[in-house]
Design a protein around this motif. Sequence first.
Motif, mmCIF file in Angstrom:
data_model
loop_
_atom_site.group_PDB
_atom_site.id
_atom_site.type_symbol
_atom_site.label_atom_id
_atom_site.label_comp_id
_atom_site.label_asym_id
_atom_site.label_seq_id
_atom_site.Cartn_x
_atom_site.Cartn_y
_atom_site.Cartn_z
ATOM 1 N N ILE A 121 0.860 -1.182 0.000
ATOM 2 C CA ILE A 121 0.000 0.000 0.000
ATOM 3 C C ILE A 121 0.893 1.228 0.000
ATOM 4 C CG2 ILE A 121 -1.642 1.377 1.343
ATOM 5 C CD1 ILE A 121 -2.803 -1.212 2.411
ATOM 6 N N ASP A 122 0.559 2.196 -0.829
ATOM 7 C CA ASP A 122 1.254 3.481 -0.830
ATOM 8 C C ASP A 122 0.448 4.495 -0.030
ATOM 9 O OD1 ASP A 122 3.384 2.665 -2.402
ATOM 10 O OD2 ASP A 122 2.415 3.247 -4.276
ATOM 11 N N PHE A 123 1.129 5.179 0.881
ATOM 12 C CA PHE A 123 0.532 6.284 1.634
ATOM 13 C C PHE A 123 1.259 7.551 1.194
ATOM 14 C CE2 PHE A 123 -0.120 2.584 4.395
ATOM 15 C CZ PHE A 123 -1.468 2.698 4.691
ATOM 16 N N HIS A 165 5.643 -15.915 12.641
ATOM 17 C CA HIS A 165 6.205 -14.573 12.489
ATOM 18 C C HIS A 165 5.890 -14.063 11.098
ATOM 19 C CE1 HIS A 165 9.523 -17.208 11.009
ATOM 20 N NE2 HIS A 165 9.544 -16.306 10.041
ATOM 21 N N PHE A 166 6.019 -12.750 10.938
ATOM 22 C CA PHE A 166 5.881 -12.130 9.630
ATOM 23 C C PHE A 166 6.758 -10.888 9.598
ATOM 24 C CE2 PHE A 166 2.711 -9.944 12.183
ATOM 25 C CZ PHE A 166 2.688 -8.648 11.707
ATOM 26 N N TYR A 167 6.801 -10.226 8.453
ATOM 27 C CA TYR A 167 7.670 -9.076 8.258
ATOM 28 C C TYR A 167 6.862 -7.881 7.746
ATOM 29 C CZ TYR A 167 11.151 -12.823 8.247
ATOM 30 O OH TYR A 167 11.915 -13.909 8.576
ATOM 31 N N SER A 168 7.330 -6.680 8.090
ATOM 32 C CA SER A 168 6.756 -5.468 7.510
ATOM 33 C C SER A 168 7.874 -4.655 6.881
ATOM 34 C CB SER A 168 6.017 -4.632 8.571
ATOM 35 O OG SER A 168 6.871 -4.259 9.633
ATOM 36 N N LEU A 169 7.569 -4.061 5.729
ATOM 37 C CA LEU A 169 8.556 -3.337 4.935
ATOM 38 C C LEU A 169 8.154 -1.881 4.808
ATOM 39 C CD1 LEU A 169 10.149 -4.493 1.589
ATOM 40 C CD2 LEU A 169 9.022 -2.260 1.716
ATOM 41 N N TYR A 170 9.154 -0.984 4.923
ATOM 42 C CA TYR A 170 8.944 0.466 4.859
ATOM 43 C C TYR A 170 9.913 1.024 3.822
ATOM 44 C CZ TYR A 170 6.951 -0.980 9.273
ATOM 45 O OH TYR A 170 6.233 -1.663 10.220
ATOM 46 N N HIS A 210 5.881 3.232 1.030
ATOM 47 C CA HIS A 210 5.488 1.917 0.526
ATOM 48 C C HIS A 210 5.489 0.979 1.723
ATOM 49 C CE1 HIS A 210 5.348 -1.527 -2.341
ATOM 50 N NE2 HIS A 210 5.983 -2.127 -1.346
ATOM 51 N N PHE A 211 4.302 0.493 2.105
ATOM 52 C CA PHE A 211 4.139 -0.369 3.276
ATOM 53 C C PHE A 211 3.695 -1.744 2.794
ATOM 54 C CE2 PHE A 211 1.381 -2.098 6.709
ATOM 55 C CZ PHE A 211 2.337 -2.173 7.716
ATOM 56 N N GLN A 212 4.440 -2.766 3.183
ATOM 57 C CA GLN A 212 4.195 -4.111 2.649
ATOM 58 C C GLN A 212 4.338 -5.141 3.754
ATOM 59 O OE1 GLN A 212 6.155 -4.739 -1.108
ATOM 60 N NE2 GLN A 212 6.453 -6.927 -0.740
ATOM 61 N N ASN A 238 0.369 -14.646 -2.168
ATOM 62 C CA ASN A 238 0.395 -15.540 -1.016
ATOM 63 C C ASN A 238 1.518 -15.170 -0.060
ATOM 64 O OD1 ASN A 238 -1.782 -17.157 -1.754
ATOM 65 N ND2 ASN A 238 -0.523 -18.458 -3.058
ATOM 66 N N VAL A 239 2.662 -14.776 -0.622
ATOM 67 C CA VAL A 239 3.804 -14.369 0.205
ATOM 68 C C VAL A 239 3.549 -13.007 0.841
ATOM 69 C CG1 VAL A 239 6.235 -13.688 0.098
ATOM 70 C CG2 VAL A 239 5.452 -15.719 -1.115
ATOM 71 N N CYS A 240 2.842 -12.112 0.123
ATOM 72 C CA CYS A 240 2.630 -10.735 0.567
ATOM 73 C C CYS A 240 1.134 -10.460 0.695
ATOM 74 C CB CYS A 240 3.250 -9.758 -0.433
ATOM 75 S SG CYS A 240 5.016 -10.018 -0.705
ATOM 76 N N PRO A 241 0.529 -10.805 1.824
ATOM 77 C CA PRO A 241 -0.913 -10.576 1.991
ATOM 78 C C PRO A 241 -1.245 -9.087 2.031
ATOM 79 C CG PRO A 241 0.078 -11.328 4.045
ATOM 80 C CD PRO A 241 1.140 -11.450 2.982
ATOM 81 N N ASN A 242 -2.505 -8.786 1.865
ATOM 82 C CA ASN A 242 -2.977 -7.409 1.838
ATOM 83 C C ASN A 242 -2.691 -6.711 3.168
ATOM 84 O OD1 ASN A 242 -4.356 -4.999 1.543
ATOM 85 N ND2 ASN A 242 -6.214 -5.942 0.736
ATOM 86 N N PRO A 243 -1.896 -5.630 3.162
ATOM 87 C CA PRO A 243 -1.638 -4.909 4.419
ATOM 88 C C PRO A 243 -2.902 -4.351 5.069
ATOM 89 C CG PRO A 243 -0.058 -4.267 2.729
ATOM 90 C CD PRO A 243 -1.129 -5.058 2.036
ATOM 91 N N ASN A 244 -3.957 -4.165 4.292
ATOM 92 C CA ASN A 244 -5.187 -3.624 4.865
ATOM 93 C C ASN A 244 -5.884 -4.620 5.785
ATOM 94 O OD1 ASN A 244 -6.993 -1.442 5.193
ATOM 95 N ND2 ASN A 244 -8.433 -2.380 3.754
ATOM 96 N N LEU A 245 -5.427 -5.858 5.826
ATOM 97 C CA LEU A 245 -5.931 -6.785 6.834
ATOM 98 C C LEU A 245 -5.636 -6.255 8.236
ATOM 99 C CD1 LEU A 245 -4.841 -10.189 5.251
ATOM 100 C CD2 LEU A 245 -7.177 -9.313 5.451
ATOM 101 N N LEU A 246 -4.605 -5.423 8.359
ATOM 102 C CA LEU A 246 -4.261 -4.843 9.656
ATOM 103 C C LEU A 246 -5.085 -3.603 9.968
ATOM 104 C CD1 LEU A 246 -0.350 -5.098 9.542
ATOM 105 C CD2 LEU A 246 -1.999 -6.739 10.458
#
Length: 259
Positions: A121-123, A165-170, A210-212, A238-246
């Motif tokens: 997602i782009d903010f 675990h999972f990862y978040s990217l900025y 860019h938030f992933q 599948n590797v990168c689920p929708n960030p809007n789930l959060l």
Amino acid sequence: MEQQENFIAIKNNYGFLKHPNENKFEKWAKTQHFSLIELFPTIHKTAICPLDVSINSTWIGGEEEFNNLPFFEEKIEKLQAENPDKIIAGGYLEKRALYTSSLFVRKINDEFDRRNTHLGIDFWLPKNTPIHAIIEGEVVCASVDLEHKGYGGLVILKHTLENFHFYSLYGHLSVKSALKNVIGDVIKKGEKIAELGDANENGDWVPHLHFQIMLTLLEYQNDFPGVAFESEIEFWKNVCPNPNLLFKLEGLSSKNSAF
């Protein structure tokens, strides 16, 4: 080695397997609700203005307009002025025309295959906007990618929960703020991660985050794809689920965008 970290990426004619933590992440995310104020505490906004910049978008035009930074930035500023109480956002799984550098193209059997499907997602926010952690995470990447249409300053956090675990990217951060992070450091919930950079250091982009989300880093260490080849999208989503789930933000999909 992390659980099935090399579970199967892409083989033969792209045979895909789901990551073993996909269902765990989705189940956990259903019980969570994070606010944009947690991610951007200095902005004081909780709603978004959805923006579609896909190939089919009529908001800005074609590839030339997308890559005309003064023109694009003027359009963003005008849209922000028309929506002062909202954050301009969107882009998950959008197929875009603006990825024009050699980083986003390959040739297979005399045909060009382009990486054009956006995985985060782009903010769209001003340079120097502080980015804060919405959940505690360990710094596993703090790097700089100054290639044209690269990430600029990049930080990736690893979030360890009870059974996965999972990862978040900025991405598109200022160089100084990204590199202040040290591999292995733990950033607590609410602590500042970094700040947004301008076009001189964010990979030649109008300022934005860019938030992933990723369930695995595969074999990447100082980078991770933010856009995917269209032919591989079943694997990458599948590797990168929708960030809007959060965040569970209304309208945060290209089909619901106002522009």
